[in-house]
Design a protein around this motif. Structure first.
Motif, PDB file in Angstrom:
ATOM      1  N   UNK A 227       0.900  -1.298  -0.139  1.00 53.14           N
ATOM      2  CA  UNK A 227       0.125   0.163   0.001  1.00 53.14           C
ATOM      3  C   UNK A 227       1.077   0.804  -0.110  1.00 53.14           C
ATOM      4  N   UNK A 228       0.359   2.012  -1.153  1.00 53.10           N
ATOM      5  CA  UNK A 228       0.818   3.099  -1.076  1.00 53.10           C
ATOM      6  C   UNK A 228       0.137   4.463  -0.707  1.00 53.10           C
ATOM      7  N   UNK A 229       0.451   5.552  -0.011  1.00 51.31           N
ATOM      8  CA  UNK A 229       0.038   6.573   0.083  1.00 51.31           C
ATOM      9  C   UNK A 229      -0.864   7.284  -1.677  1.00 51.31           C
ATOM     10  N   UNK A 230      -2.519   7.313  -0.910  1.00 46.29           N
ATOM     11  CA  UNK A 230      -2.681   7.337  -2.330  1.00 46.29           C
ATOM     12  C   UNK A 230      -2.599   8.658  -3.262  1.00 46.29           C
ATOM     13  N   UNK A 231      -1.872  10.098  -2.480  1.00 44.23           N
ATOM     14  CA  UNK A 231      -2.114  11.006  -3.058  1.00 44.23           C
ATOM     15  C   UNK A 231      -0.499  10.778  -4.008  1.00 44.23           C
ATOM     16  N   UNK A 232       0.459  10.592  -3.867  1.00 44.76           N
ATOM     17  CA  UNK A 232       1.422  10.161  -4.725  1.00 44.76           C
ATOM     18  C   UNK A 232       1.089   8.834  -5.756  1.00 44.76           C
ATOM     19  N   UNK A 233       0.591   8.156  -5.521  1.00 46.17           N
ATOM     20  CA  UNK A 233      -0.130   7.528  -6.503  1.00 46.17           C
ATOM     21  C   UNK A 233      -0.863   8.015  -7.742  1.00 46.17           C
ATOM     22  N   UNK A 234      -1.865   9.136  -7.201  1.00 45.99           N
ATOM     23  CA  UNK A 234      -2.415   9.287  -8.002  1.00 45.99           C
ATOM     24  C   UNK A 234      -1.054  10.634  -9.067  1.00 45.99           C
TER      25      UNK A 234
ATOM     26  N   UNK B 225      -9.233   4.453  -8.257  1.00 47.01           N
ATOM     27  CA  UNK B 225      -8.783   3.393  -9.043  1.00 47.01           C
ATOM     28  C   UNK B 225      -7.975   3.024  -7.795  1.00 47.01           C
ATOM     29  N   UNK B 226      -7.428   4.543  -6.971  1.00 50.24           N
ATOM     30  CA  UNK B 226      -6.414   3.665  -5.711  1.00 50.24           C
ATOM     31  C   UNK B 226      -7.181   3.474  -5.165  1.00 50.24           C
ATOM     32  N   UNK B 227      -8.623   3.871  -4.851  1.00 51.87           N
ATOM     33  CA  UNK B 227      -9.027   3.491  -3.394  1.00 51.87           C
ATOM     34  C   UNK B 227      -9.617   2.204  -3.196  1.00 51.87           C
TER      35      UNK B 227
ATOM     36  N   UNK C 176     -11.920  11.380  -1.808  1.00 52.08           N
ATOM     37  CA  UNK C 176     -12.144  10.903  -2.350  1.00 52.08           C
ATOM     38  C   UNK C 176     -10.978   9.871  -1.521  1.00 52.08           C
ATOM     39  N   UNK C 177     -10.410  10.051  -1.653  1.00 54.63           N
ATOM     40  CA  UNK C 177      -8.823   9.692  -0.159  1.00 54.63           C
ATOM     41  C   UNK C 177      -9.053   9.041   0.656  1.00 54.63           C
ATOM     42  N   UNK C 178      -9.149  10.115   1.068  1.00 56.10           N
ATOM     43  CA  UNK C 178      -8.828  10.955   2.635  1.00 56.10           C
ATOM     44  C   UNK C 178      -9.831   9.280   3.975  1.00 56.10           C
ATOM     45  N   UNK C 179     -11.447   8.855   3.379  1.00 52.45           N
ATOM     46  CA  UNK C 179     -11.197   8.006   4.240  1.00 52.45           C
ATOM     47  C   UNK C 179     -10.155   6.261   4.428  1.00 52.45           C
ATOM     48  N   UNK C 180      -9.703   6.080   2.914  1.00 56.03           N
ATOM     49  CA  UNK C 180      -8.902   5.016   3.103  1.00 56.03           C
ATOM     50  C   UNK C 180      -7.630   5.060   3.924  1.00 56.03           C
ATOM     51  N   UNK C 181      -6.721   6.872   3.384  1.00 52.73           N
ATOM     52  CA  UNK C 181      -5.895   6.769   4.243  1.00 52.73           C
ATOM     53  C   UNK C 181      -5.612   7.112   5.200  1.00 52.73           C
ATOM     54  N   UNK C 182      -6.751   7.660   5.962  1.00 55.35           N
ATOM     55  CA  UNK C 182      -7.091   7.546   6.853  1.00 55.35           C
ATOM     56  C   UNK C 182      -6.921   6.149   7.745  1.00 55.35           C
ATOM     57  N   UNK C 183      -7.698   5.178   7.099  1.00 57.18           N
ATOM     58  CA  UNK C 183      -7.895   4.159   7.608  1.00 57.18           C
ATOM     59  C   UNK C 183      -5.866   3.440   7.888  1.00 57.18           C
ATOM     60  N   UNK C 184      -5.806   3.868   6.919  1.00 55.27           N
ATOM     61  CA  UNK C 184      -4.084   2.921   6.792  1.00 55.27           C
ATOM     62  C   UNK C 184      -3.278   3.777   7.517  1.00 55.27           C
ATOM     63  N   UNK C 185      -3.567   4.994   8.234  1.00 56.51           N
ATOM     64  CA  UNK C 185      -2.402   5.578   9.351  1.00 56.51           C
ATOM     65  C   UNK C 185      -1.737   6.763   8.769  1.00 56.51           C
TER      66      UNK C 185
END
Length: 293
Positions: free
Chosen positions: A109-116, A192-194, A275-284
């Motif tokens: 898993x990678x930070x979704x913001x960097x993935x975008x 897509x990442x989420x 879009x990404x916040x709920x998943x980002x927060x779940x993974x710290x």
């Protein structure tokens, strides 16, 4: 030959290639001589409209074909562990598990913001003939006409697109076409990442925990030898510290936070966060990710 299938699961641009290429430098750990084998995974389901396969699509015929292709690759060289990474598998872990219930699974898993930011470049990338030719040898002959048409359409679409982007790239989540009509390219990359992270995590909840290992890109790039050692322990691969230091020497964390910074500078971060916040927060992940000490 008896070998352990090792399935790397991760959204596109999350470090799946880096992880595979590092592990396959260890004796006995092998893989395919190309980037991905999505063509093999999709055979007999080639016309399915997206990559979100459920377990029911893993019919006996499908399982026999995929396992035969794995056996063929494992028998091509001395193999204790056969590593496979196809990013679309993050949307169909239940299907993959139906094919390989004995496999070991690594979820990166990678930070979704960097993935975008990284994924956006792939959506708008130029043609790479060498990349395509390596993958072509693993396309089932009966599927070639379908993929040929899709590839041509994808390139024609890019020429006509105002954003100069492909019609599709990477894991194809359900209703991705509709999302492209409604959202910006950056937001589609975020969706897509989420979808990849959330669906994979949900499916892993149904697999015995001793078969699943989760690693974060940021931790892996901050302490590569240490993290690869943990993965080797999980896989039952013997190693020595000198070897791990050698095979991880080129891994660094210079790209961590770059996508986040670019999104912030272009005032796109807020639309991505929705879009990404709920998943980002779940993974710290916080506003700025710092690898844990």
């Amino acid at each position: 030959m008896t070998y352990t299938p090792v399935i790397i699961i991760g959204a596109g641009r999350s470090g799946t290639n880096m992880l595979r290429d590092t592990l396959t430098q260890i004796n006995g750990v092998n893989t395919w001589p190309c980037d991905e084998i999505n063509y093999i995974w999709r055979h007999h389901n080639v016309t399915y409209p997206n990559d979100e396969f459920d377990a029911g699509l893993a019919t006996e015929r499908v399982k026999r074909y995929i396992r035969k292709e794995f056996d063929k690759m494992a028998n091509a060289a001395p193999t204790t562990h056969l590593v496979e990474k196809t990013c679309a598998n993050s949307l169909r872990v239940d299907f993959v598990y139906e094919v390989f219930p004995e496999a070991k699974y690594i979820h990166i898993i990678r930070d979704g913001r960097d993935v975008v930011e990284s994924a956006k470049k792939r959506w708008t990338a130029s043609l790479d003939p060498s990349y395509i030719s390596k993958k072509l040898q693993f396309v089932p002959k009966s599927d070639l006409p379908i993929y040929g048409f899709r590839y041509l359409w994808n390139r024609v679409y890019k020429l006509a697109s105002r954003e100069k982007r492909l019609a599709y790239w990477g894991p194809k989540f359900n209703r991705m076409e509709q999302a492209q009509e409604r959202y910006s390219l950056e937001q589609v990359c975020a969706l897509q990442w989420k979808a990849c992270v959330d669906k994979a995590e949900e499916s892993f909840g149904n697999i015995p925990e001793e078969q699943v290992y989760t690693v974060y890109y940021e931790e892996l790039t901050a302490r590569p030898a240490e993290e690869i050692a943990k993965i080797c322990d999980f896989l039952g691969i013997a190693y020595n510290n000198d070897t791990l230091e050698s095979i991880t020497a080129d891994i660094n964390n210079k790209s961590v936070g770059k996508g986040l910074q670019k999104l912030n500078e272009s005032d796109l971060l807020e639309s991505i966060h929705s879009i990404t916040n709920p998943t980002l927060e779940k993974h710290g992940y916080g506003k700025e990710y710092v690898a844990k000490a």
